[in-house]
Write a protein that holds these residues in place. Structure first.
Motif, PDB file in Angstrom:
ATOM      1  N   SER A  65       0.884  -1.375  -0.018  1.00  0.00           N
ATOM      2  CA  SER A  65       0.385   0.334   0.275  1.00  0.00           C
ATOM      3  C   SER A  65       0.911   1.511  -0.207  1.00  0.00           C
ATOM      4  CB  SER A  65      -0.762  -0.203   1.028  1.00  0.00           C
ATOM      5  OG  SER A  65      -1.430   1.553   1.342  1.00  0.00           O
ATOM      6  N   TYR A  66       1.812   1.316   1.225  1.00  0.00           N
ATOM      7  CA  TYR A  66       2.456   2.174   1.335  1.00  0.00           C
ATOM      8  C   TYR A  66       3.600   2.512  -0.339  1.00  0.00           C
ATOM      9  CZ  TYR A  66       5.371   6.068   2.642  1.00  0.00           C
ATOM     10  OH  TYR A  66       5.925   7.381   2.998  1.00  0.00           O
ATOM     11  N   MET A  67       3.456   1.609  -1.126  1.00  0.00           N
ATOM     12  CA  MET A  67       5.158   1.730  -1.628  1.00  0.00           C
ATOM     13  C   MET A  67       3.822   2.010  -3.411  1.00  0.00           C
ATOM     14  SD  MET A  67       7.239  -1.101  -3.693  1.00  0.00           S
ATOM     15  CE  MET A  67       8.608  -0.964  -3.223  1.00  0.00           C
ATOM     16  N   VAL A  71       4.857   5.113  -5.112  1.00  0.00           N
ATOM     17  CA  VAL A  71       4.558   5.485  -6.547  1.00  0.00           C
ATOM     18  C   VAL A  71       3.956   6.047  -7.664  1.00  0.00           C
ATOM     19  CG1 VAL A  71       5.678   4.468  -8.551  1.00  0.00           C
ATOM     20  CG2 VAL A  71       6.869   3.961  -5.965  1.00  0.00           C
ATOM     21  N   LYS A  72       3.256   6.117  -6.991  1.00  0.00           N
ATOM     22  CA  LYS A  72       2.483   6.489  -7.998  1.00  0.00           C
ATOM     23  C   LYS A  72       2.113   8.378  -7.720  1.00  0.00           C
ATOM     24  CE  LYS A  72      -2.924   7.216  -8.629  1.00  0.00           C
ATOM     25  NZ  LYS A  72      -2.742   6.649 -10.254  1.00  0.00           N
ATOM     26  N   LYS A  73       3.058   9.012  -6.860  1.00  0.00           N
ATOM     27  CA  LYS A  73       3.186  10.778  -6.439  1.00  0.00           C
ATOM     28  C   LYS A  73       3.797  10.678  -5.409  1.00  0.00           C
ATOM     29  CE  LYS A  73       1.297  14.979  -6.172  1.00  0.00           C
ATOM     30  NZ  LYS A  73       1.324  15.567  -7.241  1.00  0.00           N
ATOM     31  N   PRO A  74       5.323  11.018  -6.379  1.00  0.00           N
ATOM     32  CA  PRO A  74       6.551  11.020  -5.308  1.00  0.00           C
ATOM     33  C   PRO A  74       6.788  11.793  -4.342  1.00  0.00           C
ATOM     34  CG  PRO A  74       7.096   9.610  -7.095  1.00  0.00           C
ATOM     35  CD  PRO A  74       5.836  10.020  -7.468  1.00  0.00           C
ATOM     36  N   THR A  75       7.494  11.757  -3.294  1.00  0.00           N
ATOM     37  CA  THR A  75       7.263  12.541  -2.080  1.00  0.00           C
ATOM     38  C   THR A  75       8.695  12.568  -2.154  1.00  0.00           C
ATOM     39  OG1 THR A  75       5.686  12.488  -0.623  1.00  0.00           O
ATOM     40  CG2 THR A  75       5.247  13.785  -2.688  1.00  0.00           C
ATOM     41  N   LEU A  76       9.754  13.940  -1.224  1.00  0.00           N
ATOM     42  CA  LEU A  76      10.295  13.719  -0.408  1.00  0.00           C
ATOM     43  C   LEU A  76      10.484  13.675   0.480  1.00  0.00           C
ATOM     44  CD1 LEU A  76      13.350  13.938   0.045  1.00  0.00           C
ATOM     45  CD2 LEU A  76      13.117  16.750  -0.230  1.00  0.00           C
ATOM     46  N   GLY A  89      18.144  11.909  -7.644  1.00  0.00           N
ATOM     47  CA  GLY A  89      17.323  12.611  -7.234  1.00  0.00           C
ATOM     48  C   GLY A  89      15.656  11.858  -7.454  1.00  0.00           C
ATOM     49  N   LEU A  90      14.525  12.709  -7.464  1.00  0.00           N
ATOM     50  CA  LEU A  90      13.361  12.317  -6.930  1.00  0.00           C
ATOM     51  C   LEU A  90      13.254  11.143  -8.108  1.00  0.00           C
ATOM     52  CD1 LEU A  90      11.740  12.184  -4.747  1.00  0.00           C
ATOM     53  CD2 LEU A  90      10.294  14.000  -5.632  1.00  0.00           C
ATOM     54  N   MET A  91      12.187  10.209  -7.869  1.00  0.00           N
ATOM     55  CA  MET A  91      11.560   9.185  -8.688  1.00  0.00           C
ATOM     56  C   MET A  91      10.641  10.170  -9.614  1.00  0.00           C
ATOM     57  SD  MET A  91      10.203   5.713  -8.204  1.00  0.00           S
ATOM     58  CE  MET A  91       9.056   4.994  -9.608  1.00  0.00           C
ATOM     59  N   PRO A  92      10.453  10.292 -10.671  1.00  0.00           N
ATOM     60  CA  PRO A  92       9.466  11.105 -11.437  1.00  0.00           C
ATOM     61  C   PRO A  92       8.054  10.545 -11.283  1.00  0.00           C
ATOM     62  CG  PRO A  92      10.719   9.671 -12.989  1.00  0.00           C
ATOM     63  CD  PRO A  92      10.919   9.480 -11.486  1.00  0.00           C
ATOM     64  N   GLU A  93       7.185  11.316 -11.331  1.00  0.00           N
ATOM     65  CA  GLU A  93       5.814  10.756 -11.484  1.00  0.00           C
ATOM     66  C   GLU A  93       5.651   9.965 -12.288  1.00  0.00           C
ATOM     67  OE1 GLU A  93       1.643  13.093 -11.027  1.00  0.00           O
ATOM     68  OE2 GLU A  93       3.243  14.465  -9.725  1.00  0.00           O
ATOM     69  N   LEU A  94       5.117   8.372 -12.785  1.00  0.00           N
ATOM     70  CA  LEU A  94       4.636   7.608 -13.282  1.00  0.00           C
ATOM     71  C   LEU A  94       3.470   7.726 -13.520  1.00  0.00           C
ATOM     72  CD1 LEU A  94       7.268   5.202 -12.435  1.00  0.00           C
ATOM     73  CD2 LEU A  94       7.557   6.962 -14.391  1.00  0.00           C
ATOM     74  N   ALA A  95       2.819   7.337 -14.929  1.00  0.00           N
ATOM     75  CA  ALA A  95       1.702   7.267 -15.423  1.00  0.00           C
ATOM     76  C   ALA A  95       1.104   5.902 -15.119  1.00  0.00           C
ATOM     77  CB  ALA A  95       1.636   7.379 -16.690  1.00  0.00           C
TER      78      ALA A  95
END
Length: 120
Positions: A65-67, A71-76, A89-95
């Motif tokens: 659930s957390y992952m 991953v759906k909306k990565p934040t620092l 760097g922060l993981m990019p937002e993926l679709a």
């Protein structure tokens, strides 16, 4: 809605064809681009991600659930791997939809990446 129906259709097809693990297919077709199973290259290895998340969430459902949510909306602020964010760097937002991310999360939780044979 269309993505969910498509995902269920794909899942059904792979089940009928005897596919061992849809999570493996999704991981290998997407995540492995940045997350090598055992080597840190352009992002932390899948083994390191698994280790850090399992340290934080021993329960599979909480881990997945957390992952999937992160991953759906990565934040620092929500990251469990600040050192990796600083380095790569922060993981990019993926679709990806949350159902797909949950399947990938379950695969990451269950897989033994130390037994991975393929070299990249």
């Amino acid at each position: 809605m269309i993505r969910t129906v498509f995902l269920l259709l794909i899942f059904s097809i792979f089940n009928m064809c005897g596919a061992q693990n849809l999570g493996s297919l999704f991981f290998s077709g997407n995540c492995i681009t940045c997350h090598h199973p055992t080597k840190t290259i352009s992002a932390p290895s899948a083994a390191e991600v698994q280790k850090r998340y399992k340290e934080a969430f021993q329960n599979k459902e909480e881990f997945v659930s957390y992952m999937a949510t992160w991953v759906k909306k990565p934040t620092l602020e929500g990251s469990l791997m600040h050192d990796a964010v600083e380095k790569h760097g922060l993981m990019p937002e993926l679709a990806y939809d949350e159902d797909t991310l949950r399947v990938i999360g379950e695969y990451i939780y269950e897989n033994d990446f130390t037994k991975h044979k393929t070299e990249y």
